[in-house]
Enzyme design. Structure first.
Site, mmCIF file in Angstrom:
data_model
loop_
_atom_site.group_PDB
_atom_site.id
_atom_site.type_symbol
_atom_site.label_atom_id
_atom_site.label_comp_id
_atom_site.label_asym_id
_atom_site.label_seq_id
_atom_site.Cartn_x
_atom_site.Cartn_y
_atom_site.Cartn_z
ATOM 1 N N THR A 51 0.895 -1.122 0.000
ATOM 2 C CA THR A 51 0.000 0.000 0.000
ATOM 3 C C THR A 51 0.943 1.183 0.000
ATOM 4 O O THR A 51 2.143 1.008 0.161
ATOM 5 C CB THR A 51 -0.842 -0.134 1.299
ATOM 6 O OG1 THR A 51 -1.541 -1.358 1.210
ATOM 7 C CG2 THR A 51 -1.756 1.012 1.581
ATOM 8 N N ASN A 79 -3.645 -3.706 -2.781
ATOM 9 C CA ASN A 79 -3.505 -4.821 -1.841
ATOM 10 C C ASN A 79 -2.095 -5.381 -1.936
ATOM 11 O O ASN A 79 -1.196 -4.854 -1.317
ATOM 12 C CB ASN A 79 -4.578 -5.896 -2.013
ATOM 13 C CG ASN A 79 -4.653 -6.809 -0.797
ATOM 14 O OD1 ASN A 79 -4.215 -6.417 0.285
ATOM 15 N ND2 ASN A 79 -5.169 -8.001 -0.950
ATOM 16 N N ASP A 101 -9.296 -9.278 1.133
ATOM 17 C CA ASP A 101 -9.487 -8.632 2.435
ATOM 18 C C ASP A 101 -10.852 -8.950 3.054
ATOM 19 O O ASP A 101 -11.101 -8.619 4.217
ATOM 20 C CB ASP A 101 -9.313 -7.108 2.322
ATOM 21 C CG ASP A 101 -7.849 -6.691 2.491
ATOM 22 O OD1 ASP A 101 -7.015 -7.578 2.792
ATOM 23 O OD2 ASP A 101 -7.532 -5.507 2.326
ATOM 24 N N GLY A 104 1.236 -1.612 4.967
ATOM 25 C CA GLY A 104 1.637 -2.712 5.850
ATOM 26 C C GLY A 104 0.525 -3.657 6.246
ATOM 27 O O GLY A 104 0.678 -4.405 7.217
#
Ligand code: GLY
Length: 579
Positions: A391, A411, A433, A483
């Site tokens: 990201t 992502n 996600d 992260g």
């Protein structure tokens, strides 16, 4: 360095000392940011500042500011430029969140341009015949792609809060895509790492690799003609080009030909949303961060509320005592994340309960100050219902007092690695996600429940945490990080380092970080934490894992008359500049 200084004659040293006095005065004597003991120093500016992960994007944003544009103008310009020069995370085919402080109305607002599931998505779409989560499908197939939000988010921000034209904001991106830019070591290395998966997409290979399949090397020029075409369509027709025009037609036909789910209807129906940020208060500072569908802001404030009850500064920075309290706090927050967080337009997220001081008091009571509580003994709590890793984050402050904190993503590094032919647009793999099945971890090891199950048109839960910390009603700290699951704990530690441990923004960024996310029950620490501390933590019952770096913060801090910025050295290539 010390050798060469010791060779300087003492009279010359004295003269050098005298010469440095005016510099110290410029920054204000006794200024905590310029104390002699500080080992790291930030970049300093007086009027405006930009911090991004690409020097091209930083320069593009700074130019807009110097021409009189505001922080939103610069942020939108940066967002489009990163799509060209930082393709692993900068994007048109992904999504993200922007937090904006507007000086005129003294208001903080957020734009949610997170991807969403296509209409044809279904709860069990990533389960195999044995009903296990199929990682290959959710991470590496065309089904992993969510309906992109970036173009809608950036154009909406500019339309509502910017002052320059969309053509102007797109100028540097078009130029850099059309004429090319010089590849640096990081880009070349990341392309070499991504090659295996990129080979699944002819269009990606044609753009990012030379004939024969070698990635572009450091010093070579990367030209992206198809991407330049897409950017020009957007300059001409605005977001319509992407959602209901020349680009959407190409996406729709590519999806049809390759078994993807996204249709032109999905694109036409996509809307970026203006949401009220989550708000908290920590030791007298006001914290504004991203609300659901990001979990970032909620858990950042929840953790700060718990930590406020401990005298962290007297425990000391990165001592075993402090890290123990941090770790236990993180476990409770991530346990709650697994149950209570999801798209607020689909399920009620107990935001005010999770961010209340009362709930934080109850969680504090569960923390044993002496020993680690195993994650299996911690379960999601019951707040009252009142209502990466790839990201990239950038921070901007302008001379008018406005600020932007923006985190956006594909992502994974280069997302799904799939480029839509003829557009140069890399697509995200954000569908991973979602919680494919209760208890099945996503790529960041995060588990989720029914609130984050897949449903048509739902936004997948995120950890992205663009944050603005205010002091006496004015922006004090603009921060955020990539992260994945580690974003929230990275932002947390930047805030603690500045507020509790009195660090300047460069020290706060460079300091060793730790991370715990409840499951797996591991305390991750970066290299550099001292062995004695690690041994004490192990004696307290923590399963300490020394591993990869945690987060890449790109922050600006404003104190007195100056802006101080720092790019995180964990990912070389970041660039901070101001004037
Ligand atoms: N894709 C990482 C996140 O949104 O948290």
């Amino acid at each position: 360095m010390s050798m060469s200084i010791s060779l300087i004659p003492s009279t010359l040293k004295f003269l050098l000392f005298l010469a440095l006095i005016p510099i110290a005065q410029t920054f204000g004597q006794g200024d905590p940011l310029y104390r002699r003991e500080a080992r790291f120093h930030p970049v300093v500016a007086q009027s405006a500042m930009v911090v991004t992960e690409s020097k091209y994007a930083t320069q593009a944003g700074l130019k807009v500011l110097k021409e009189g544009g505001n922080a939103v103008d610069a942020a939108v310009t940066i967002g489009f430029t990163l799509a060209v020069t930082f393709p692993r995370a900068g994007n048109l085919g992904g999504g993200g969140f922007m937090l904006i402080y507007l000086e005129d109305s003294n208001q903080v607002l957020s734009i949610d341009y997170r991807e969403k599931a296509p209409e044809k998505a279904s709860q069990d779409m990533f389960l195999d015949v044995e009903r296990n989560a199929d990682k290959e499908k959710s991470r590496h197939s065309i089904l992993s792609v969510g309906v992109p939000g970036t173009v809608e988010g950036l154009t909406l921000a500019l339309e509502k809060y910017g002052t320059i034209s969309l053509e102007r904001a797109l100028e540097p991106a078009i130029e850099l895509a059309q004429r090319g830019f010089t590849v640096d070591r990081e880009l070349s290395k990341s392309l070499a790492q991504a090659k295996g998966r990129m080979e699944g997409s002819r269009a990606s290979m044609d753009i990012f690799y030379k004939k024969g399949g070698e990635p572009y090397s450091e010093g070579e020029t990367l030209i992206q003609k198809d991407l330049a075409w897409s950017l020009k369509q957007i300059a001409e027709d605005g977001s319509e080009a992407f959602y209901n025009g020349a680009i959407s037609k190409k996406i729709d036909s590519f999806m049809k030909q390759n078994g993807g789910l996204i249709t032109s209807r999905d694109l036409k129906n996509y809307k970026a949303l203006i949401r009220r940020p989550v708000e908290g208060e920590y030791r007298g500072y006001e914290i504004y961060s991203m609300p659901p569908p990001s979990s970032g802001g909620v858990h950042l404030i929840q953790m700060l509320n718990i930590l406020e009850q401990f005298p962290l500064s007297s425990f000391g920075h990165n001592t075993a005592k402090t890290i123990h309290i941090l770790t236990e706090t993180m476990k409770h927050a991530y346990a709650d994340r697994s149950k209570h967080l999801g798209d607020p337009d689909f399920s009620p997220v107990p935001v005010s309960g999770l961010t209340s001081k009362k709930y934080a008091k109850a969680l504090k009571e569960k923390i044993d100050p002496e020993k680690s509580t195993p994650s299996r003994e911690i379960s999601p709590g019951k707040p009252t219902i009142n209502e990466g890793s790839n990201t990239t984050h950038f921070s901007v402050m302008d001379s008018y007092g406005n600020a932007v904190s923006n985190t956006y993503t594909l992502n994974f590094s280069y997302g799904s690695k799939i480029t839509v032919p003829g557009t140069g647009i890399l697509l995200n793999n954000e569908m991973d996600d979602f919680s494919a099945k209760p208890g099945a971890p996503n790529a960041f090891g995060l588990v989720g429940g029914k609130f984050n199950s897949i449903a048509p048109e739902k936004r997948m839960l995120s950890s992205m945490s663009p944050t603005i910390v205010m002091k006496e009603g004015k922006p004090f700290l603009i921060t955020g990080s990539p992260g994945g699951s580690r974003i929230i704990t990275t932002v947390l530690q930047i805030i603690l380092n500045v507020i509790d441990f009195d660090m300047n923004i460069s020290e706060a960024t460079n300091a060793v970080r730790v991370h715990h996310q409840w499951l797996p029950d591991e305390l991750k620490v970066e290299r550099g934490l001292n062995e004695d501390t690690i041994n004490i933590l192990r004696e307290m019952g923590h399963k300490v894992e020394i591993g990869n770096t945690i987060g890449v913060a790109e922050s600006i801090m404003k104190t007195g008359d100056y802006l101080y910025g720092a790019s995180d050295p964990r990912r070389p290539g970041g660039s901070t500049a101001g004037y």
